[in-house]
Design a protein around this motif. Structure first.
Motif, PDB file in Angstrom:
ATOM      1  N   GLY A 100       0.771  -1.449  -0.054  1.00 28.20           N
ATOM      2  CA  GLY A 100       0.080   0.080  -0.102  1.00 28.20           C
ATOM      3  C   GLY A 100       0.878   1.341   0.071  1.00 28.20           C
ATOM      4  N   ALA A 101       2.013   0.943   0.778  1.00 29.55           N
ATOM      5  CA  ALA A 101       2.937   2.400   0.882  1.00 29.55           C
ATOM      6  C   ALA A 101       3.716   2.656  -0.499  1.00 29.55           C
ATOM      7  N   LEU A 102       3.731   1.437  -1.223  1.00 26.28           N
ATOM      8  CA  LEU A 102       4.607   1.582  -2.560  1.00 26.28           C
ATOM      9  C   LEU A 102       3.499   2.386  -3.622  1.00 26.28           C
ATOM     10  N   ALA A 103       2.276   1.898  -3.499  1.00 20.87           N
ATOM     11  CA  ALA A 103       1.070   2.404  -4.334  1.00 20.87           C
ATOM     12  C   ALA A 103       1.029   3.905  -4.002  1.00 20.87           C
ATOM     13  N   ARG A 104       1.149   4.369  -2.795  1.00 18.03           N
ATOM     14  CA  ARG A 104       1.240   6.055  -2.588  1.00 18.03           C
ATOM     15  C   ARG A 104       2.329   6.489  -3.080  1.00 18.03           C
ATOM     16  N   LEU A 105       3.419   5.858  -3.061  1.00 12.98           N
ATOM     17  CA  LEU A 105       4.767   6.504  -3.508  1.00 12.98           C
ATOM     18  C   LEU A 105       4.683   6.714  -5.001  1.00 12.98           C
ATOM     19  N   ARG A 106       4.116   5.566  -5.660  1.00 13.91           N
ATOM     20  CA  ARG A 106       4.147   5.831  -7.253  1.00 13.91           C
ATOM     21  C   ARG A 106       3.141   6.838  -7.432  1.00 13.91           C
ATOM     22  N   HIS A 107       2.175   6.959  -6.762  1.00  9.56           N
ATOM     23  CA  HIS A 107       1.154   8.128  -7.172  1.00  9.56           C
ATOM     24  C   HIS A 107       1.887   9.455  -7.052  1.00  9.56           C
ATOM     25  N   ALA A 108       2.668   9.537  -5.849  1.00  5.89           N
ATOM     26  CA  ALA A 108       3.039  10.838  -5.452  1.00  5.89           C
ATOM     27  C   ALA A 108       4.204  11.227  -6.372  1.00  5.89           C
ATOM     28  N   LEU A 109       5.147  10.333  -6.971  1.00  5.93           N
ATOM     29  CA  LEU A 109       6.063  10.580  -7.605  1.00  5.93           C
ATOM     30  C   LEU A 109       6.024  10.448  -9.154  1.00  5.93           C
ATOM     31  N   GLY A 110       4.674   9.865  -9.460  1.00  6.20           N
ATOM     32  CA  GLY A 110       4.352   9.758 -10.794  1.00  6.20           C
ATOM     33  C   GLY A 110       5.392   8.747 -11.597  1.00  6.20           C
ATOM     34  N   ASP A 111       5.823   7.726 -11.016  1.00 10.58           N
ATOM     35  CA  ASP A 111       6.749   6.512 -11.353  1.00 10.58           C
ATOM     36  C   ASP A 111       6.304   5.406 -10.888  1.00 10.58           C
ATOM     37  N   PRO A 112       6.534   4.320 -11.649  1.00 10.26           N
ATOM     38  CA  PRO A 112       6.217   2.867 -10.814  1.00 10.26           C
ATOM     39  C   PRO A 112       7.443   2.602  -9.809  1.00 10.26           C
ATOM     40  N   LEU A 113       8.584   3.119 -10.181  1.00 12.26           N
ATOM     41  CA  LEU A 113       9.396   2.901  -8.906  1.00 12.26           C
ATOM     42  C   LEU A 113      10.127   1.628  -8.944  1.00 12.26           C
ATOM     43  N   PHE A 114       9.428   0.491  -9.038  1.00 12.57           N
ATOM     44  CA  PHE A 114       9.715  -0.905  -8.965  1.00 12.57           C
ATOM     45  C   PHE A 114       8.903  -1.735  -9.805  1.00 12.57           C
ATOM     46  N   VAL A 115       9.592  -2.568 -10.438  1.00 12.20           N
ATOM     47  CA  VAL A 115       8.795  -3.477 -11.471  1.00 12.20           C
ATOM     48  C   VAL A 115       9.123  -5.176 -10.870  1.00 12.20           C
ATOM     49  N   ARG A 116       8.245  -5.890 -11.105  1.00 10.12           N
ATOM     50  CA  ARG A 116       8.316  -7.209 -10.600  1.00 10.12           C
ATOM     51  C   ARG A 116       9.516  -7.827 -11.464  1.00 10.12           C
ATOM     52  N   ALA A 117      10.134  -8.557 -10.921  1.00 13.68           N
ATOM     53  CA  ALA A 117      11.272  -9.585 -11.380  1.00 13.68           C
ATOM     54  C   ALA A 117      11.053 -10.975 -11.094  1.00 13.68           C
TER      55      ALA A 117
END
Length: 317
Positions: free
Chosen positions: A58-75
């Motif tokens: 959930g925190a990652l989702a909020r970070l993505r929204h705030a920064l306008g970037d996926p930040l991390f992708v699944r590997a």
């Protein structure tokens, strides 16, 4: 304070003023971003921070929204950072280090510090403790300015609360219960007289003690009774107090120049080379001198250093 400055700089460099309002941004997300960068997995970040996986997701989702970037992708194993996340890594570490430094107690170096302390003490504790302690302070804390004030009794608590007095040296019974305290030393009363006094070579019994003329200290002035008189009352005896003075230092001079005797603290007699002592022929309770201070200065590093150094010195004296 430095915290707002650091966080504003962080918002400028990472989020951009037009994107994120630092006043509404959850700063805990910075810690989570740092953990994700280090661990490379949501599970690892959650374990490191003591959070659940859904909470980190959930925190990652909020970070993505705030920064306008996926930040991390699944590997195949965990997640990998995007170029934007990698670009943020050093800034995130720097901000967290500076924030942690703010929360650490400020370092205190007595040898270089410039500070002032106000101490309230009777002339007795000034003579037997503070005066010899000054040589220690002059050596270990040359930048200290020490303001020594009389013992202030009932006005002590409000003066400490507003910062007019930092430390008080007094008996356990005299200290307001709202103050924090630390034991310094114990003392007892003895009978003091000048060297060469007619009774100095003999044994001072109760009859002789009551027959002699006495001097005593009345801190408020004008009193002719003290702890010794209360002890004599129990025995149905009394003494003749011929002189009452408001300070111990004046009493020492009087004893050195007359045949008066006095019941005074033993440490005080040891500080006066013109006087000698004998045991009191009546039981008077010992007393404890403490250092007392207000909650206001509980965590002050300079005050903590001074209190600890004073306690060590008092215990060794």
């Amino acid at each position: 304070m430095r915290t707002p400055e650091i966080l504003v700089q962080f918002s400028f460099r990472i989020y951009g003023i037009e994107m994120v309002d630092i006043r509404t941004f959850d700063l805990n997300l910075i810690r989570i971003l740092d953990a994700l960068l280090d661990e490379g997995s949501v599970t690892g970040a959650a374990s490191r921070l003591g959070l659940t996986q859904p909470a980190v997701s959930g925190a990652l989702a909020r970070l993505r929204h705030a920064l306008g970037d996926p930040l991390f992708v699944r590997a195949q194993r965990g997640v990998v950072p995007t170029p934007r996340a990698l670009d943020l890594a050093l800034s995130v570490k720097r901000v967290l280090r500076e924030a942690e430094a703010i929360l650490q107690p400020s370092a205190f170096d007595p040898a270089s510090a410039q500070f002032q302390v106000s101490v309230s003490a009777s002339d007795y504790t000034q003579r037997v403790l503070l005066t010899p302690f000054l040589s220690i302070l002059g050596r270990d804390a040359p930048g200290l300015r020490l303001a020594i004030r009389p013992l202030l009794g009932g006005s002590l608590l409000p003066l400490m609360a507003r910062g007019s007095v930092d430390l008080a040296l007094l008996t356990l019974e005299e200290a307001p219960e709202q103050l924090i305290s630390r034991r310094l030393f114990d003392d007892r009363y003895v009978c003091a007289m000048r060297r060469g006094h007619p009774l100095s070579a003999g044994v001072l019994n109760l009859d002789a003690f009551c027959d002699l003329k006495h001097a005593l200290v009345s801190p408020q002035g004008g009193g002719f009774r003290g702890r010794v008189d209360a002890a004599l009352d129990v025995l149905g005896r009394s003494r003749h107090v011929a002189v009452s003075v408001p300070s111990f230092l004046a009493l020492l001079d009087i004893l050195a120049e007359t045949d008066l005797i006095a019941a005074i603290p033993e440490r005080l007699v040891r500080s006066a080379p013109d006087l000698e002592q004998q045991p009191l022929p009546v039981a008077v309770p010992e007393f404890t001198i403490i250092a007392a201070w207000h909650e206001r200065t509980r965590h002050d590093p300079a005050q903590n250093w001074l209190r600890a150094r004073l306690a060590d010195f008092a215990g060794a004296a």
